[in-house]
Scaffold this motif. Structure first.
Motif, short mmCIF file in Angstrom:
data_model
loop_
_atom_site.label_atom_id
_atom_site.label_comp_id
_atom_site.label_asym_id
_atom_site.label_seq_id
_atom_site.Cartn_x
_atom_site.Cartn_y
_atom_site.Cartn_z
N PHE A 198 -7.48 2.18 6.85
CA PHE A 198 -6.31 2.65 6.75
C PHE A 198 -6.00 3.67 7.95
N ASP A 234 -4.97 -3.33 -0.94
CA ASP A 234 -5.22 -4.51 0.22
C ASP A 234 -5.61 -5.79 -0.61
N TRP A 284 1.79 0.00 -3.49
CA TRP A 284 2.13 1.33 -3.12
C TRP A 284 3.35 1.76 -3.74
N TYR A 326 -10.35 5.65 -0.48
CA TYR A 326 -10.71 4.54 -0.06
C TYR A 326 -10.47 3.66 -1.04
N ARG A 375 1.85 5.73 -3.73
CA ARG A 375 2.19 6.33 -2.55
C ARG A 375 2.24 7.82 -2.73
N LYS A 387 -6.73 2.61 -1.60
CA LYS A 387 -6.53 1.68 -0.56
C LYS A 387 -7.07 0.14 -0.57
N TYR A 439 -0.95 9.39 -3.98
CA TYR A 439 -1.97 9.24 -2.79
C TYR A 439 -1.74 10.53 -1.82
N ILE A 488 -3.56 6.82 8.01
CA ILE A 488 -3.65 7.80 6.85
C ILE A 488 -3.47 8.97 7.65
#
Length: 435
Positions: A218, A87, A93, A80, A126, A83, A129, A221
């Protein structure tokens, strides 16, 4: 073959065997084979919680507010905050992530790895993640947290706890991965001033709420979390969620699309699952279950069978804020609410404002409508948004007020002078006429 070469091959073979057995043990722990499951109750978990992802309505709970170890479910908070940082344009990413020597070493530990990192800046945000989400890579999660924390792991843990406090959930974090200090200390990632055996302590309701916030910022996801396997670089990420398609406990009617598994000896088998029912996204968490997938399957079926979806219209409402009337409308004209019996009827039971002062910005939440079923056994809060921007009335400054008062005094003095002059003139005229 030389002795050195033979030794090198033996070490390599030993590492391969350790990694292979670790994977097998991990798979056995998460397999929840049907044979052993028959000896257990249909639903078996120490803590459980089911909620509507959007409204937060609770559909089921069992010891859901007790703080306890949750293992890799902790990574949901890390995902969380990562992300959120993306944002807010703090990270990107596609940027390569620095990974220190200790985390690289951790990634190669068959008992803690699952995704190998050979050098710093080898993978993007990315890719790490995806590794943290799907393969539950501890080193990937810690590297992401450290990046979001400005290169400081302790700062990121502080952010995790700060976010939990902001949401008002029962959670205490010492780790971005879910590992406890007995493992973290080996790699010098123990947060200062924490005990040797400290671990994340989070309730089932709390981690479900984290998952809901993650889905909110997101929603796509699940395009990753629903995959049973994914290739990142030259490595395959294996998803240990056996409820997914092509897995042992897949059931099409359950409509599962994620989200995260977890296991440590202290936490037991843990699972937070996202699934769809009647067009609504639901979140279910089970903590410490010896038959986690069988139990989750039973829980989802129970939710599907016992809960009916109904809607209630939410009208606009007026709040008095800062001495002015603020008109607020709901996010949507009607909201969904789950009920177990058709004779349960939803209704608005109260309105509450969450803002006391102006200004109010159009579209911002200024309060909520509380909707409940009969007997108030199921309650949801619907945010109410301001229909227009309202600024506070500008008070006159003290200097302007003083200037105004000074001007009035000047005018008064002039008028008084004119009146006195006229009075003296009239007195002289009367004296002249009396002669």
């Amino acid at each position: 073959m030389t002795k050195a070469t033979s030794k090198h091959h033996w070490i390599g073979l030993k590492q391969l065997l350790v990694a292979t057995f670790s994977v097998i043990i991990s798979l056995l722990m998460f397999a929840s084979f049907p044979v052993s499951a028959k000896k257990l109750p249909a639903f078996q978990a120490k803590e459980a919680y089911v909620m509507d992802a959007k409204t937060g309505q609770v559909l089921y709970q069992k010891n859901a507010n007790a703080k306890r170890p949750i293992a890799s479910l902790s990574k949901l908070m890390t995902l969380y905050l990562t992300k959120q940082a993306i944002d807010h344009h703090q990270i990107k990413w596609n940027q390569k992530v620095p990974v220190d020597h200790e985390l690289i070493k951790m990634s190669k530990d068959g008992t803690l790895g699952g995704f190998k990192i050979t050098r710093s800046r080898e993978f993007t945000v990315r890719q790490l993640y995806q590794a943290a989400l799907i393969a539950s890579s501890n080193s990937a999660a810690i590297a992401l947290g450290k990046l979001v924390g400005g290169g400081n792991n302790t700062e990121f843990i502080y952010k995790m706890n700060q976010q939990a406090q902001k949401w008002g959930i029962k959670a205490t974090f010492v780790s971005s991965s879910g590992l406890d200090n007995t493992d973290l200390a080996k790699y010098h990632y123990q947060v200062p001033h924490t005990t040797a055996k400290a671990q994340n302590m989070v309730s089932a309701s709390a981690i479900s709420t984290v998952a809901a916030h993650l889905l909110a910022i997101f929603p796509t996801i699940t395009q990753w979390s629903s995959q049973s396997a994914m290739k990142v670089g030259k490595q395959w990420l294996a998803n240990s969620n056996s409820l997914l398609k092509n897995k042992v406990y897949y059931r099409k009617s359950n409509h599962v699309d994620g989200l995260k598994t977890g296991y440590t000896i202290n936490a037991g088998l843990c699972l937070t699952t996202t699934f769809w029912h009647n067009g609504r996204h639901l979140i279910a968490t089970i903590i410490d279950s010896n038959s986690v997938f069988t139990s989750m399957d039973r829980l989802i079926q129970q939710i599907d069978q016992k809960n009916q979806l109904t809607t209630v219209k939410i009208p606009t409402h007026q709040f008095s804020i800062g001495g002015q009337t603020v008109v607020a409308k709901p996010e949507s004209q009607q909201t969904a609410i789950w009920r177990e019996h058709s004779n349960q009827h939803p209704k608005i039971i109260s309105y509450s404002s969450n803002q006391q002062k102006l200004p109010v910005k159009k579209g911002n939440s200024v309060g909520y409508a509380k909707v409940a079923l009969s007997h108030r056994n199921r309650v949801i809060k619907v945010p109410l948004l301001a229909t227009k921007t309202i600024q506070p009335t500008k008070a006159k400054s003290s200097s302007a007020k003083a200037h105004h008062q000074s001007l009035l005094r000047t005018i008064g003095n002039v008028l008084l002078g004119v009146f006195e002059g006229f009075y003296k003139l009239m007195a002289k005229f009367a004296h002249f006429m009396a002669r």
